[in-house]
Design a protein around this motif. Structure first.
Motif, PDB file in Angstrom:
ATOM      1  N   ALA A   1       0.895  -1.363   0.120  1.00 30.63           N
ATOM      2  CA  ALA A   1      -0.031  -0.095   0.088  1.00 30.63           C
ATOM      3  C   ALA A   1       0.645   1.298   0.067  1.00 30.63           C
ATOM      4  N   THR A  48       1.107   2.013  -3.631  1.00 30.96           N
ATOM      5  CA  THR A  48      -0.104   2.323  -4.448  1.00 30.96           C
ATOM      6  C   THR A  48      -0.992   3.533  -3.606  1.00 30.96           C
ATOM      7  N   ALA A  49      -0.668   3.662  -2.520  1.00 28.33           N
ATOM      8  CA  ALA A  49      -1.788   4.785  -1.776  1.00 28.33           C
ATOM      9  C   ALA A  49      -1.621   5.953  -2.639  1.00 28.33           C
ATOM     10  N   LEU A  87      -1.380   6.485  -5.740  1.00 26.80           N
ATOM     11  CA  LEU A  87      -2.091   6.433  -7.268  1.00 26.80           C
ATOM     12  C   LEU A  87      -3.465   6.695  -7.066  1.00 26.80           C
ATOM     13  N   PHE A  88      -4.182   5.972  -5.636  1.00 25.87           N
ATOM     14  CA  PHE A  88      -5.473   6.165  -5.715  1.00 25.87           C
ATOM     15  C   PHE A  88      -6.001   7.682  -5.137  1.00 25.87           C
ATOM     16  N   GLU A  89      -4.898   8.553  -5.031  1.00 26.39           N
ATOM     17  CA  GLU A  89      -5.069  10.038  -4.698  1.00 26.39           C
ATOM     18  C   GLU A  89      -4.782  10.770  -5.670  1.00 26.39           C
ATOM     19  N   ARG A 101       1.024  10.354  -9.191  1.00 29.84           N
ATOM     20  CA  ARG A 101       2.090   9.632  -9.422  1.00 29.84           C
ATOM     21  C   ARG A 101       3.572   9.972  -8.867  1.00 29.84           C
ATOM     22  N   ALA A 140      -0.336   1.765 -12.828  1.00 28.79           N
ATOM     23  CA  ALA A 140      -1.640   0.690 -12.763  1.00 28.79           C
ATOM     24  C   ALA A 140      -1.980   0.326 -14.056  1.00 28.79           C
ATOM     25  N   HIS A 165      -5.098  -1.274 -16.158  1.00 25.67           N
ATOM     26  CA  HIS A 165      -6.309  -1.589 -16.187  1.00 25.67           C
ATOM     27  C   HIS A 165      -6.649  -2.275 -17.636  1.00 25.67           C
ATOM     28  N   LEU A 168      -8.908  -2.949 -12.557  1.00 20.79           N
ATOM     29  CA  LEU A 168      -7.657  -2.981 -12.009  1.00 20.79           C
ATOM     30  C   LEU A 168      -6.992  -4.507 -12.345  1.00 20.79           C
ATOM     31  N   TYR A 184       0.183  -4.130 -11.504  1.00 24.27           N
ATOM     32  CA  TYR A 184       0.946  -2.662 -11.801  1.00 24.27           C
ATOM     33  C   TYR A 184       2.201  -3.268 -12.279  1.00 24.27           C
TER      34      TYR A 184
END
Length: 800
Positions: A252, A255-256, A258-260, A263, A286, A288, A294, A297
């Motif tokens: 995490a 990746t955290a 990226l969710f926000e 990059r 990520a 897709h 998803l 990665y």
């Protein structure tokens, strides 16, 4: 000597697009595939025919992707039934080919495979191009019913879908191979993970960087295998504070952000298999799928240790570059600095890196006073527009004196608003001196061109006129104009040699040279204000140093005075010939009566003299006839009564007319093959040509030999008539002038064979007036074969 071949007309745009669509499927000349064979089996079964084909038509053939009941892989396009299918819309059906005028003479109908019935459905691409056909063939006449027609059409659509699926599968395979190749060849270490952070793929760079094989890493959690736990914990704490929520010290952490919507590119020290640390610059992206789900990665790790080696390598390379490599930073507040300077700074400016590192001032002081404002203005313009900067200027070097330099750089806007330049400055003093010398040479060449008595005109590869010397401007009455090439004949008053017929754009020597031709001594006319100027044109393509054609040039030589003399000579010959013809005809007739003893017996001692006089009067009559014919041809006064008529009777008549002359030389004439065609000619003029060729062949053939006359098709609508002998052949020296006026292979007073030397010149003019072409093939000592070609049409059975 081989005849010159006309350049084939380019294919129409629609056909070129169709061929491009066909090539896009990458299916031509591929091996047999059962998926396609199923369709030909099914089409033959439904339509109850012994032959079924999936045919693709390119520019010169039809090629069979699948075939049932036929052994060949392809046939010429001009013989194919499928050409008619792809040129139309929908199903094309021929119930009985032997009764169809389009196909009854087709070799595929008259011979194997003896086609009588044909039905083809076009294979139409999604963008509307007919690429080929699904066709069925029978050796008996017949007709499909509606159900069979519908089935054939539906099967053709299914085959087209199979083409699309096959192409798509190839594209997918290519993309997968490309992605794998990119991954394998990437300079950075690349690791592919699942959505929960387990390693699913590793490139060779990652194996080398971390010391693990791919098998060792597959299935392992990325952060457990390569990341120090204390570093993960520190980053998790910092991220938790930034994001306002706790972050687990595991995958995490990567990746955290990226969710926000962030990059990150961050430096890490990852673990090598041997326990050492590997400094890297890490980036994660990520993956897709097409539904935006998803799937995992991609983690990219750039080796920072390698960067140090690159920095050293850059310094080594910069030392080899002739000149100064630099980075220059210009900030919004007006401050400037040099983040990087190579050692070439001393050679260019006579300054050390320490002297100029803080600002551009010391360098600016070295610029020649007359160039300073221009240099500064160009830098400001490039900085404001972010366009590449290029400027040549002078430098006052403390040791070398005044030198010329070439400065070029690329500006890049930075996040803080500053502009960072990457550039190169080189000493071009020697090049400038060479350029000055070249400019002098070009000026001398320009003056020489202007002083020439010949007209010289040149154009570039885009048909823009680039040279028009003084003589050309005077002859054409104007300077070079920026107009389309189609307008050149009209604007520049260009005519054929007769001074009456305007030139077509494609006949203009300069344009022909631009297409790659070499034009030699082409006669043409410039008619300015009603006054013709006769010129000889010599034109050639021009090439750059790399071999690429970059234009064309034509040189025009004035032959007006020579042409006027020729006209006077021709008028004199014409007048004398006409004045001699009437009395000579009477003399010849009178001598003929006396030699034929019509006027009574002739004393024996006078008979030989009278015979000699009679033969020479006939030779003189022939010479005058030839002179009058050539005069009429060149003056355009000879009338031609053209009509369509079978070829073979004309050849037979020529044989009969010349057999007696051949026998007088102990030679026979034989008519061999002749196709059943008709030609549109003036029969009397054609017989004149044939008589000339046959009499020449008989005259130069050894006694007892046979002169062979034959005809054959050299194209579907073009026939070649040949007259071949076994005489001495044509010498190399005589080949170029054999069709010229008064041309004689043996021009001595004691030559064995007589003649005016006008026969072949007249024959050439007559054939060309009937839209034909004349030539010959010969090897010295092995005989000669003279031929002419004419347009023709096949005779129908009634005419035969």
């Amino acid at each position: 000597m081989e005849s010159s071949k006309s350049i084939p007309a380019p294919a129409p745009p629609r056909e070129l697009s169709r061929l491009a669509a066909l090539l896009r499927y990458e299916i031509l000349d591929t091996p047999d595939e059962s998926a396609f064979d199923d369709f030909t089996q099914l089409a033959a079964y439904i339509c109850d025919t012994p032959i079924a084909l999936i045919s693709l038509v390119d520019d010169h053939r039809q090629w069979f992707k699948s075939r049932l009941g036929l052994d060949v892989n392809e046939t010429p396009r001009e013989l194919s039934f499928c050409t008619y299918t792809i040129e139309g819309q929908g199903l094309f059906e021929v119930e009985d080919a032997q009764r169809d005028a389009r196909f009854r003479d087709n070799p595929l109908v008259t011979g194997d495979p003896n086609i009588r019935f044909y039905a083809g459905a076009p294979l139409t691409s999604p963008d509307g191009y007919n690429l080929g056909t699904l066709c069925v063939i029978d050796r008996q006449p017949r007709q499909l019913n509606e159900a069979q027609r519908g089935a054939l059409t539906r099967l053709s659509r299914q085959i087209m879908r199979l083409f699309e699926e096959r192409l798509q599968a190839h594209r997918y395979a290519e993309q997968a191979a490309l992605q794998q190749a990119l991954l394998n060849s990437a300079a950075s270490a690349m690791l592919v993970t699942t959505a929960d952070g387990h390693i699913s793929g590793v490139n060779p760079t990652a194996e080398r960087l971390f010391g693990y094989s791919e098998q060792m890493l597959i299935g392992q959690p990325l952060t457990s295998a390569l990341f120090p736990q204390e570093a993960l914990q520190r980053r998790a704490t910092i991220l938790g504070i930034e994001l306002g929520e706790p972050i687990e010290p595991g995958f995490a952490v990567l990746t955290a952000p990226l969710f926000e919507g962030r990059r990150e590119t961050r430096e890490w020290r990852l673990l090598h298999r041997n326990g050492s640390g590997v400094p890297v610059l890490l980036n994660i992206s990520a993956i897709h799928d097409e539904r935006e789900l998803l799937r995992g990665y991609i983690v990219s790790a750039y080796d920072l240790a390698h960067q140090e080696h690159l920095q050293l390598r850059l310094q080594q390379i910069a030392a080899q570059v002739p000149g100064l490599l630099f980075q220059f930073c210009w900030r919004p507040n007006g401050d400037s600095s040099f983040p990087y300077l190579s050692e070439g700074v001393e050679d260019i400016y006579g300054l050390s890196a320490a002297e100029i590192e803080p600002s551009i001032g010391p360098i600016y002081a070295r610029v020649h006073p007359d160039d300073r404002e221009h240099v500064l203005a160009s830098i400001r313009h490039a900085a404001s527009t972010l366009t590449p900067w290029y400027f040549e200027h002078r430098i006052d070097h403390p040791r070398k004196g005044l030198i010329w330099v070439e400065a070029r750089a690329t500006p890049m806007r930075q996040a803080d608003g500053s502009v960072l330049w990457h550039g190169l400055v080189t000493d071009i003093t020697e090049r400038k001196a060479e350029q000055l010398e070249l400019d002098k040479q070009q000026e001398m060449n320009r003056r020489l061109l202007e002083a020439l008595s010949e007209a010289v005109v040149a154009c570039d590869a885009d048909c823009n006129l680039t040279l028009f010397n003084h003589t050309a401007r005077r002859w054409h009455g104007l300077d070079a104009q920026q107009i389309a090439p189609e307008q050149w004949p009209g604007v520049y008053h260009l005519y054929h040699a007769d001074g009456v017929t305007p030139m077509c754009p494609e006949e203009v020597p300069l344009l022909r040279a631009l297409r790659g031709e070499h034009i030699r001594n082409l006669e043409m006319t410039i008619v300015l204000h009603g006054t013709p100027r006769y010129v000889l044109a010599n034109a050639d393509p021009m090439y750059a140093s790399n071999g690429q054609q970059n234009g064309a040039v034509v040189v025009l030589h004035d032959i007006t005075e020579r042409k006027q003399i020729e006209i006077l000579q021709r008028d004199f010959v014409s007048t004398v010939s006409h004045e001699l013809r009437t009395p000579l005809t009477s003399i010849t007739a009178s001598l003929g009566l006396i030699c034929g003893r019509v006027m009574g017996e002739v004393p024996e001692h006078l008979q030989e003299l009278l015979d000699i006089a009679h033969q020479n009067s006939k030779r003189l009559s022939t010479l005058i006839d030839d002179l009058l014919d050539i005069d009429k041809l060149y003056a355009g006064k000879m009338r031609f009564e053209l009509r369509a008529q079978p070829l073979q009777p004309l050849l037979e008549q020529a044989l009969r007319s010349n057999q007696g002359y051949a026998e007088s030389h102990a030679v026979s004439i034989e008519l061999r093959d002749c196709p059943a065609v008709s030609i549109t000619v003036d029969a009397m003029r054609l017989e004149q040509v044939l008589s000339n060729l046959l009499s020449n062949a008989a005259k130069y053939s050894p006694a007892g030999e046979t002169v062979a006359m034959s005809a054959r098709l050299v194209a579907p609508q073009r026939v070649r008539v040949s007259v071949c002998d076994k005489g001495p052949g044509i010498t190399e020296a005589f080949r170029k002038r054999i069709f010229g006026k008064f041309a004689q292979a043996d021009s001595s007073d004691t030559r064995k064979q007589g003649g005016t030397g006008l026969g072949l010149a007249i024959s050439k003019e007559l054939i060309e007036h009937m839209d034909g072409e004349i030539g010959f093939d010969s090897s010295p000592g092995a005989g000669a074969c003279f031929w002419f070609e004419l347009p023709c049409h096949a005779l129908n059975k009634a005419a035969q």
